[in-house]
Design an enzyme around this catalytic site. Structure first.
Site, PDB file in Angstrom:
ATOM      1  N   GLU A   1      10.721  11.502  -5.226  1.00 47.12           N
ATOM      2  CA  GLU A   1      10.685  11.891  -6.634  1.00 47.12           C
ATOM      3  C   GLU A   1       9.967  13.232  -6.764  1.00 47.12           C
ATOM      4  O   GLU A   1       8.872  13.408  -6.229  1.00 47.12           O
ATOM      5  CB  GLU A   1       9.988  10.830  -7.471  1.00 47.12           C
ATOM      6  CG  GLU A   1       9.807  11.180  -8.926  1.00 47.12           C
ATOM      7  CD  GLU A   1      11.110  11.563  -9.614  1.00 47.12           C
ATOM      8  OE1 GLU A   1      11.099  12.557 -10.375  1.00 47.12           O
ATOM      9  OE2 GLU A   1      12.130  10.883  -9.397  1.00 47.12           O
TER      10      GLU A   1
ATOM     11  N   ASP B   1      11.358  18.427  -3.823  1.00 44.92           N
ATOM     12  CA  ASP B   1      12.704  18.763  -4.267  1.00 44.92           C
ATOM     13  C   ASP B   1      13.647  18.195  -3.205  1.00 44.92           C
ATOM     14  O   ASP B   1      13.460  18.407  -2.007  1.00 44.92           O
ATOM     15  CB  ASP B   1      12.852  20.287  -4.354  1.00 44.92           C
ATOM     16  CG  ASP B   1      14.183  20.719  -4.936  1.00 44.92           C
ATOM     17  OD1 ASP B   1      15.220  20.122  -4.565  1.00 44.92           O
ATOM     18  OD2 ASP B   1      14.195  21.662  -5.740  1.00 44.92           O
TER      19      ASP B   1
ATOM     20  N   ALA C   1      14.325   8.941  -7.125  1.00 39.02           N
ATOM     21  CA  ALA C   1      14.101   7.506  -7.228  1.00 39.02           C
ATOM     22  C   ALA C   1      13.493   7.004  -8.533  1.00 39.02           C
ATOM     23  O   ALA C   1      13.741   5.869  -8.925  1.00 39.02           O
ATOM     24  CB  ALA C   1      13.220   7.047  -6.062  1.00 39.02           C
ATOM     25  N   ALA C   2      12.617   7.773  -9.186  1.00 41.44           N
ATOM     26  CA  ALA C   2      11.903   7.261 -10.363  1.00 41.44           C
ATOM     27  C   ALA C   2      12.883   6.948 -11.499  1.00 41.44           C
ATOM     28  O   ALA C   2      13.925   7.607 -11.619  1.00 41.44           O
ATOM     29  CB  ALA C   2      10.864   8.279 -10.821  1.00 41.44           C
ATOM     30  N   PRO C   3      12.553   5.925 -12.309  1.00 42.77           N
ATOM     31  CA  PRO C   3      11.314   5.139 -12.333  1.00 42.77           C
ATOM     32  C   PRO C   3      11.267   3.975 -11.363  1.00 42.77           C
ATOM     33  O   PRO C   3      10.260   3.295 -11.278  1.00 42.77           O
ATOM     34  CB  PRO C   3      11.266   4.635 -13.767  1.00 42.77           C
ATOM     35  CG  PRO C   3      12.705   4.474 -14.141  1.00 42.77           C
ATOM     36  CD  PRO C   3      13.427   5.613 -13.465  1.00 42.77           C
ATOM     37  N   GLY C   4      12.372   3.712 -10.641  1.00 41.53           N
ATOM     38  CA  GLY C   4      12.332   2.682  -9.616  1.00 41.53           C
ATOM     39  C   GLY C   4      13.320   1.550  -9.785  1.00 41.53           C
ATOM     40  O   GLY C   4      13.319   0.613  -8.989  1.00 41.53           O
ATOM     41  N   SER C   5      14.172   1.613 -10.795  1.00 43.20           N
ATOM     42  CA  SER C   5      15.129   0.521 -11.004  1.00 43.20           C
ATOM     43  C   SER C   5      16.060   0.373  -9.802  1.00 43.20           C
ATOM     44  O   SER C   5      16.210  -0.722  -9.250  1.00 43.20           O
ATOM     45  CB  SER C   5      15.929   0.744 -12.284  1.00 43.20           C
ATOM     46  OG  SER C   5      16.561   2.007 -12.274  1.00 43.20           O
ATOM     47  N   LYS C   6      16.674   1.470  -9.373  1.00 44.18           N
ATOM     48  CA  LYS C   6      17.606   1.405  -8.247  1.00 44.18           C
ATOM     49  C   LYS C   6      16.871   1.253  -6.920  1.00 44.18           C
ATOM     50  O   LYS C   6      17.371   0.601  -6.001  1.00 44.18           O
ATOM     51  CB  LYS C   6      18.497   2.652  -8.240  1.00 44.18           C
ATOM     52  CG  LYS C   6      19.351   2.798  -9.502  1.00 44.18           C
ATOM     53  CD  LYS C   6      20.165   4.072  -9.482  1.00 44.18           C
ATOM     54  CE  LYS C   6      20.849   4.305 -10.815  1.00 44.18           C
ATOM     55  NZ  LYS C   6      19.895   4.584 -11.912  1.00 44.18           N
TER      56      LYS C   6
ATOM     57  N   CYS D   1      24.449   9.533 -14.709  1.00 45.13           N
ATOM     58  CA  CYS D   1      24.631   8.825 -15.984  1.00 45.13           C
ATOM     59  C   CYS D   1      25.222   9.797 -17.003  1.00 45.13           C
ATOM     60  O   CYS D   1      24.846   9.801 -18.175  1.00 45.13           O
ATOM     61  CB  CYS D   1      23.320   8.218 -16.481  1.00 45.13           C
ATOM     62  SG  CYS D   1      21.961   9.389 -16.658  1.00 45.13           S
TER      63      CYS D   1
END
Length: 479
Positions: A150, A177, A127-132, A248
């Site tokens: 995370e 994990d 999840a980090a940094p939290g945009s999605k 990405c």
């Protein structure tokens, strides 16, 4: 054009072996060396798109809608503002009304969003940094449960801070994990986003050194990790649920071949949901399988890959495990509940809160709705938001009570002007022209969004911003 962008010959040769026939390697390299347009997403938990567009016009911000995300915009600010004020120090960002997020990274949550229903239990596995994560929370309208996981401790702290700023209240954070979810949370989630750790080939426009450590061997090693993660995600997904896999990066080793691994591992129990019509012109990036392989030159964005699957049948998992240890929370006592509810009703006019109020020692936490079935399956770093701490004379409200729930208040709300907001975020008390109109605590707002707590005092509002959130440098205004 950035001629300092490092693009090794071995990488170019590898890309040339799989780039689609309708695209050229020269256009790809030119795109990699060109600057990336800034994109922002409006956080609809705190600001409407209409209000953002109005603010942008007042500020002379030039905005262009992003076709695949209704809340997303490409943004250009005036040159003098850009030179003197980082966008992270603008009122719109500090208030949590916008999130600076690369345009193509908005695609995976949008792919998942077409299947969301109220009350869903959703997992964001990396999840980090939290945009999605914050984008998903907004799409869920802070309803249901969003488990955000995370592995990195430092990145988990960043994730938690971003979710507080964005007003996310329906989230539970975990620190594992991602391989544990298939065993400990077998068939527990309605939907899962696996934005997998990857080689980051698509991020070179943002980071000129992204390919410094690139190698085919590294791609292959990362692909093995991705296979274990997608297997775990599929095990944690309920039958009938959907899984979005994204990276990405560009290489089929980490994209199409990971999808093939899933399809081959669970024949008859998984099907591809085509994304070719996710948004107008999505077919420009669609593969024959129905995935989106976003090359940087197609939409003038970072490179990205998105695939969506549906779990069509239950799959046996003989490795299921049960968490050991006692759950540290219990439902609030009637006295705790009455004291807290009386306090927020009298001070802010808030009659009720969404979710369940839970107690741990003297801490009061507001758990998201539908958390009961997930609460004891794994150990969480935090569940929901910490709203208050009890003491002998009542309750002490927490910062995130204001950032996440302040919009519910009907009284004792104070709108900061730019000068006052600058003082607040720099840890200073807020000077008033006259004696404050009330006593006790007050919810402070910026851009009509709640940003924190203060306390009414004669001629000022005492600053209650947590010390670790105090900022230095140029804020809000510029010369």
């Amino acid at each position: 054009m950035n001629n300092k962008t490092y693009i090794p010959d071995e990488f170019i040769a590898d890309v040339a072996s799989y780039i689609p026939a309708h695209l050229t390697i020269d256009d790809f390299i030119a795109s990699c060396r060109s600057g990336l347009r800034r994109a922002v997403r409006v956080n609809t938990l705190k600001m409407s798109q209409q209000a953002f567009e109005h603010e942008a016009a007042k500020l002379n911000w030039q905005i262009e809608p992003i076709p695949w995300c209704a809340q997303g915009y490409w943004l250009t600010r005036p040159a003098d503002e850009e030179a003197s004020l980082p966008i992270g120090n603008t009122a719109q960002h500090l208030s949590g009304c916008i999130y600076v997020q690369e345009a193509s990274s908005m695609l995976p949550p949008m792919a998942l969003a077409t299947s969301l229903t109220p009350g869903d239990r959703v997992l964001d596995m990396a999840a980090a940094p939290g945009s999605k994560t914050s984008q998903l929370a907004a799409l869920m309208e802070n309803q249901g449960v969003l488990v955000a996981n995370e592995l990195s401790s430092s990145r988990l702290k960043t994730l938690a801070a971003n979710l507080k700023r964005m007003g996310v209240a329906n989230c539970a954070l975990s620190h594992f994990d991602g391989q544990v979810f298939g065993d400990y949370m077998y068939e527990s989630f309605d939907h899962i986003l696996l934005d997998a750790p990857c080689s980051g080939e698509g991020t070179v426009r943002k980071d000129p050194d992204a390919l410094k450590n690139w190698s085919l061997a590294s791609n292959q090693d990362i692909a093995e990790v991705q296979k274990t993660l997608i297997h775990s995600a599929f095990m944690a997904l309920k039958p009938g649920g959907t899984l979005v896999y994204s990276t990405c990066t560009l290489t089929p080793l980490e994209n199409q071949q990971i999808c093939d691994h899933l399809l081959n591992a669970f024949p008859g129990d998984v099907e591809v949901i085509s994304l070719h019509d996710l948004f107008p012109e999505a077919d420009r990036a669609a593969t024959e399988q129905g995935y989106l392989h976003v090359w940087p030159q197609i939409y003038d964005s970072e490179g990205f890959f998105i695939a969506k699957f549906k779990k069509t049948g239950s799959v046996e998992n003989p490795q299921q495990k049960t968490k050991k240890g006692q759950f540290p929370f219990s439902p609030c006592s009637r006295k705790e509940l009455q004291t807290f509810e009386t306090s927020i009703r009298q001070q802010f006019g808030i009659a009720s809160l969404p979710g369940q109020l839970m107690s741990r020692d003297k801490e009061l936490w507001l758990f998201p709705q539908n958390m009961d079935a997930l609460a004891e399956k794994i150990k969480y770093s935090r569940i929901g938001i910490k709203v208050a701490t009890t003491h002998k004379n009542g309750v002490k409200l927490e910062h995130e009570f204001a950032t996440c729930l302040g919009h519910l208040a009907t009284n004792n709300v104070f709108a900061l002007d730019p000068t006052q907001a600058k003082a607040y975020f720099q840890g200073q008390d807020i000077r008033l022209d006259a004696t404050g109109p009330a006593q006790g605590e007050v919810i402070l707002t910026l851009c009509d969004a709640p940003v924190g707590l203060g306390k009414w005092q004669k001629g000022k509002i005492k600053n209650k911003l947590p010390r670790d959130l105090v900022l230095n440098g140029q804020l809000i205004t510029w010369v």
